[in-house]
Scaffold this active site. Structure first.
Site, mmCIF file in Angstrom:
data_model
loop_
_atom_site.group_PDB
_atom_site.id
_atom_site.type_symbol
_atom_site.label_atom_id
_atom_site.label_comp_id
_atom_site.label_asym_id
_atom_site.label_seq_id
_atom_site.Cartn_x
_atom_site.Cartn_y
_atom_site.Cartn_z
ATOM 1 N N ASP A 189 76.432 44.859 36.698
ATOM 2 C CA ASP A 189 76.675 46.152 36.768
ATOM 3 C C ASP A 189 77.809 46.243 37.626
ATOM 4 O OD1 ASP A 189 76.379 48.969 38.082
ATOM 5 O OD2 ASP A 189 75.672 47.595 39.208
ATOM 6 N N ASP A 191 79.702 49.155 40.490
ATOM 7 C CA ASP A 191 79.658 49.456 42.239
ATOM 8 C C ASP A 191 78.088 48.877 42.825
ATOM 9 O OD1 ASP A 191 81.801 50.316 41.493
ATOM 10 O OD2 ASP A 191 81.110 52.398 40.338
ATOM 11 N N HIS A 272 78.499 60.237 31.312
ATOM 12 C CA HIS A 272 77.782 61.575 31.127
ATOM 13 C C HIS A 272 76.778 61.847 33.301
ATOM 14 C CE1 HIS A 272 77.989 60.445 27.178
ATOM 15 N NE2 HIS A 272 78.603 61.653 27.112
HETATM 16 ZN ZN LIG Z 1 76.198 58.550 28.811
#
Ligand SMILES: [Zn+2]
Length: 361
Positions: A189, A191, A272
């Protein structure tokens, strides 16, 4: 003669008995010794200085492969043993298939069990066995800053096809291409795991690497893991910043990492908002599936590391080992239940846990 120095462990067990009777000081060490280099020669010379007879165990091809990845060793066992035996500092060489040295120590009972000094002493699980019969563990600092992995990288950079070396910062990064054989990766990952958690981070100046991150990732790379960054960036979806802001932050991250000798294979991101209910936002699997396809990954031996429960859930669904780092959110977001396989202080701690686990298996 070189061949005279190459023995079986059984023969050496008997030989050690008679050496002990003659009060000879026996030293034992082991390694892969793949692509022998000056660091190996220097290390073995120092080891020999501690004892009368230096015995070296060489890991079999299958055990090196398990530990370093599908492309290793470069040099097959027989040849590696011949090169180790050719050194003046080495008296005897044998091969062994275990990943750890317990069995070797138990049968040879060396006066000194010698290890390269880059592990902290308390990581040596063999210490107890050595001390039980009155032996000692000796650590030798590595003086030569050369490694087999670095040699391989150098050779690859000289002979690799140009497209393998292209670093594309825009869109996703792709440094090395799809290997023929499946291999493991570590999914990181971004952040809160690599860099300090900043709400909707989008300015390169705000990018601050967390402590021990570069060292930890480098260890994974050296162990043969592909390095993948996988990150949810809902700030793009809700219009808080642009994909170009995201790329700018990535460039800063990649500069930091490449200074430490780390090649990120690829960065995957979900742009998104959560409300869009896309297929790619972790813990959804679309990005992971794409990475698996792009880089021919062996998921069962891959690892995901993150600071949120969504990272752990994503890894679990993909059949990976899951490690939660106690940085960033520290898993306190509470979105998904379940426990990770390991809680790590930071990425270095994570790498050391994995290394230890691999040695045990
Ligand atoms: Zn997405």
């Amino acid at each position: 003669m070189i061949q005279d120095k190459i023995k079986t462990r059984k023969t050496l067990t008997a030989l050690c008995g008679s050496l002990r009777a003659r009060k000879k000081v026996i030293g034992f060490t082991s390694g892969a010794f793949d692509l022998m280099h000056a660091g190996h020669a220097d290390y073995l010379e120092q080891a020999k200085a501690l004892c009368d007879i230096l015995i070296v165990g060489v890991n079999t091809d299958a055990s090196v492969q398990k530990y370093k990845g599908a492309n290793r060793p470069v040099v097959p066992l027989k040849q590696r043993m011949i090169l180790v035996a050719a050194l003046e500092s080495v008296d005897y060489v044998f091969s062994f298939k275990e990943r750890r040295n317990e069995k070797n120590i138990e049968v040879l009972k060396p006066n000194y069990y010698i290890k390269a000094g880059d592990y902290s002493e308390n990581q040596l699980t063999s210490r107890e066995i050595v001390e039980k019969y009155g032996g000692e563990v000796r650590l030798i600092p590595l003086r030569q800053s050369v490694s087999t992995s670095a040699l391989i990288d150098k050779i690859q950079s000289m002979t690799g096809l140009p497209e393998e070396r292209i670093v594309a910062f825009e869109d996703t990064v792709h440094i090395r291409r799809r290997p023929a054989k499946p291999g493991p990766a570590v999914f990181l990952d971004r952040d809160g795991t690599i860099n300090e958690e900043v709400l909707y981070l989008h300015e390169p100046e705000q990018f601050k690497m967390l402590p021990n991150v570069a060292r930890g990732i480098k260890q994974f790379q050296d162990m043969g893991y592909r390095i993948i960054v996988i990150t949810n960036q809902p700030g793009i979806g809700i219009g808080y910043y642009t994909v170009h802001d995201f790329f700018a932050v990535n460039r800063t991250m990649l500069r930091h990492l490449s200074k430490a000798g780390i090649l990120v294979d690829k960065i995957y991101f979900c742009p998104h908002a959560k409300s869009e209910q896309c297929e790619c936002r972790k813990p959804a699997q679309a990005l992971i599936s794409r990475a698996k396809e792009d880089l021919n990954l062996d998921m069962a031996n891959s690892i995901i590391i993150g600071d949120r429960t969504g990272d752990m859930e994503a890894g679990k669904r993909a059949g990976m080992t899951t490690i939660l780092v106690k940085t960033g959110f520290k898993g306190a977001d509470g979105e998904f239940p379940g426990k990770p396989d390991y809680y790590a202080k930071d990425l270095l701690d994570a790498a050391q846990w994995v290394l230890k686990r691999e040695r045990r298996s």
